[in-house]
Design an enzyme around this catalytic site. Structure first.
Site, PDB file in Angstrom:
ATOM      1  N   LYS A  81       0.855  -1.186   0.000  1.00  0.00           N
ATOM      2  CA  LYS A  81       0.000   0.000   0.000  1.00  0.00           C
ATOM      3  C   LYS A  81       0.889   1.234   0.000  1.00  0.00           C
ATOM      4  O   LYS A  81       1.966   1.223   0.611  1.00  0.00           O
ATOM      5  CB  LYS A  81      -0.854   0.030   1.276  1.00  0.00           C
ATOM      6  CG  LYS A  81      -2.063   0.919   1.179  1.00  0.00           C
ATOM      7  CD  LYS A  81      -3.228   0.162   0.584  1.00  0.00           C
ATOM      8  CE  LYS A  81      -4.456   1.031   0.451  1.00  0.00           C
ATOM      9  NZ  LYS A  81      -5.593   0.248  -0.048  1.00  0.00           N
ATOM     10  N   GLY A 178     -25.004   2.878   1.727  1.00  0.00           N
ATOM     11  CA  GLY A 178     -24.104   3.467   0.737  1.00  0.00           C
ATOM     12  C   GLY A 178     -24.377   2.924  -0.647  1.00  0.00           C
ATOM     13  O   GLY A 178     -24.152   1.747  -0.916  1.00  0.00           O
ATOM     14  N   VAL A 179     -24.910   3.783  -1.526  1.00  0.00           N
ATOM     15  CA  VAL A 179     -25.170   3.337  -2.900  1.00  0.00           C
ATOM     16  C   VAL A 179     -24.291   4.117  -3.869  1.00  0.00           C
ATOM     17  O   VAL A 179     -24.754   4.725  -4.826  1.00  0.00           O
ATOM     18  CB  VAL A 179     -26.673   3.417  -3.278  1.00  0.00           C
ATOM     19  CG1 VAL A 179     -27.455   2.371  -2.522  1.00  0.00           C
ATOM     20  CG2 VAL A 179     -27.248   4.807  -3.026  1.00  0.00           C
ATOM     21  N   GLY A 180     -22.982   4.081  -3.596  1.00  0.00           N
ATOM     22  CA  GLY A 180     -22.001   4.660  -4.515  1.00  0.00           C
ATOM     23  C   GLY A 180     -21.724   3.670  -5.625  1.00  0.00           C
ATOM     24  O   GLY A 180     -22.606   2.900  -6.030  1.00  0.00           O
TER      25      GLY A 180
END
Ligand code: NAI
Length: 349
Positions: A81, A178-180
């Site tokens: 990362k 959350g509807v991203g």
């Protein structure tokens, strides 16, 4: 709180690199947790960190998470990362990402990066001018969200078979927080199953439009976690499963895309104590990283799709192991990842 560098050794990291480019203000930490299975792959997070210690803590935790995610997904990829500490004041974003590209390139392919919180495909395109070791951009994997959603969908079906002996969702209720990119795609996959959908999002217009499209019900954001549902799919932010929310959950299954859903590791036990079937986030949300496999591993599109769908088999195996061994699903997943890594280390030439 300062992070003792000893943490790097304790968590098993192979290499942690600190980069500073005084000309652009670029400051970053690139953490390679493991390359036992292959090159370390993980996103680049850009954040206004309050301290380098905070950034280091994030880099160590997130890179280790990537190792486990890739191992359980069966990919010949390690975990890494990058965290970029956004400087105070105005930022020349292009210069920053060129510097980032050079930092990634300096690792010579031991680390391949992609999008994460705070980065856009445009940022990565800039970094890619300095290095080929960037994935998830046009022509190099593309948008991972539909694949993440597909993995979560098949994962929910696997959890349903485990909990109820059937994956027929007709008449069941699924609550999506959350509807991203992922949550909306998941809702579209669930709608044809006949499940009743409850949706919540900070973006009132977005959630309303999706509810109208799918005949779903909008629920206030403060009520979605404790909604009267059979399945809860957290698809917004992390740390939603905590001392306050767990006693209030009504869903039998918690299975969603959000990373790091547990506020603390002990919350895995709290879920198990309530008899809730929890799909560990890094197992069920691996569709995104798997979608990079044609680019990263040279696999065919069909093989990639099969891998995404195999998330269901992995979860089925995991749920059975957890029950057999009296472990939480999170512990069972960690144990599965560690087994895969140990075997790879043993077989390393
Ligand atoms: P996104 O940013 O497109 O969507 C997130 C949505 O959650 C937004 O619509 C936002 O308004 C909403 N939201 C934020 N806080 C909320 C709250 N308190 N209550 C209700 N809604 C809230 O993000 P995306 O890409 O859909 O990812 C969702 C989650 O899945 C994130 O945790 C992400 O780290 C994780 N994930 C995403 C992957 C991908 O392929 N995009 C891959 C693996 C994990």
């Amino acid at each position: 709180m300062p992070v003792p560098l000893d943490d790097m050794f304790a968590q098993g990291h192979e290499q942690v690199v600190l980069h500073h480019d005084p000309d652009t203000g670029y400051r970053a930490i690139l953490a390679l947790h493991s390359t036992a299975l292959g090159p370390a792959v993980g996103g680049t997070r850009v954040w206004r960190y309050t301290s380098a210690d905070h950034a280091l803590r994030d880099a160590l935790r997130l890179s280790r998470g990537m190792t486990y995610k890739n191992a359980v997904a069966g990919l010949a990829l390690g975990g890494g990362k990058a965290v970029v500490m956004l400087p105070e004041g105005p930022v020349d974003r292009a210069a920053l990402f060129r510097a980032h590209g050079r930092a990634v390139h300096a690792l010579g392919g031991r680390f391949v990066t992609a999008e994460d919180v705070g980065t856009t495909p445009a940022d990565l395109e800039v970094a890619a001018r300095e290095t080929p070791f960037v994935a998830g951009i046009a022509g190099k994997g593309g948008d991972p969200s539909p694949w993440t959603a597909r993995g979560v969908f098949v994962g929910i079906l696997a959890c349903a078979r485990f909990a109820w002996g059937t994956d027929d969702l007709a008449g069941r209720t699924v609550a999506i927080q959350g509807v991203g990119s992922v949550g909306a795609a998941l809702a579209r996959l669930l709608a044809p199953t006949g499940a009743r959908l409850l949706l919540a999002d900070l973006d009132a217009a977005r959630v309303q439009a999706l509810a109208e499209e799918l005949g779903a019900t909008v629920v206030p954001i403060g009520e979605i976690l404790a909604a009267d549902a059979d399945v809860l799919a957290p698809c917004a932010m992390g740390a939603v499963l905590d001392d306050a929310s767990i006693p209030r959950l009504r869903a039998r299954i918690v299975a969603g895309a959000a990373n790091n859903q547990l506020a603390e590791p002990r919350h895995a036990e709290a879920l198990a104590a309530r008899g809730i079937v929890h799909a560990p986030d890094y197992v069920i949300n691996a569709g995104g990283v798997i979608s990079g496999s044609p680019t990263l591993l040279g696999e065919t599109h069909d093989r990639m799709v099969r891998r995404v769908d195999a998330i269901a088999d992995t979860l089925t195996d995991l749920l059975a192991r957890a029950r057999r061994d009296g472990l939480t699903t999170t512990h069972a997943a960690d144990a599965m990842a560690e087994q895969v890594l140990a075997a790879a280390r043993r077989n390393r030439p």
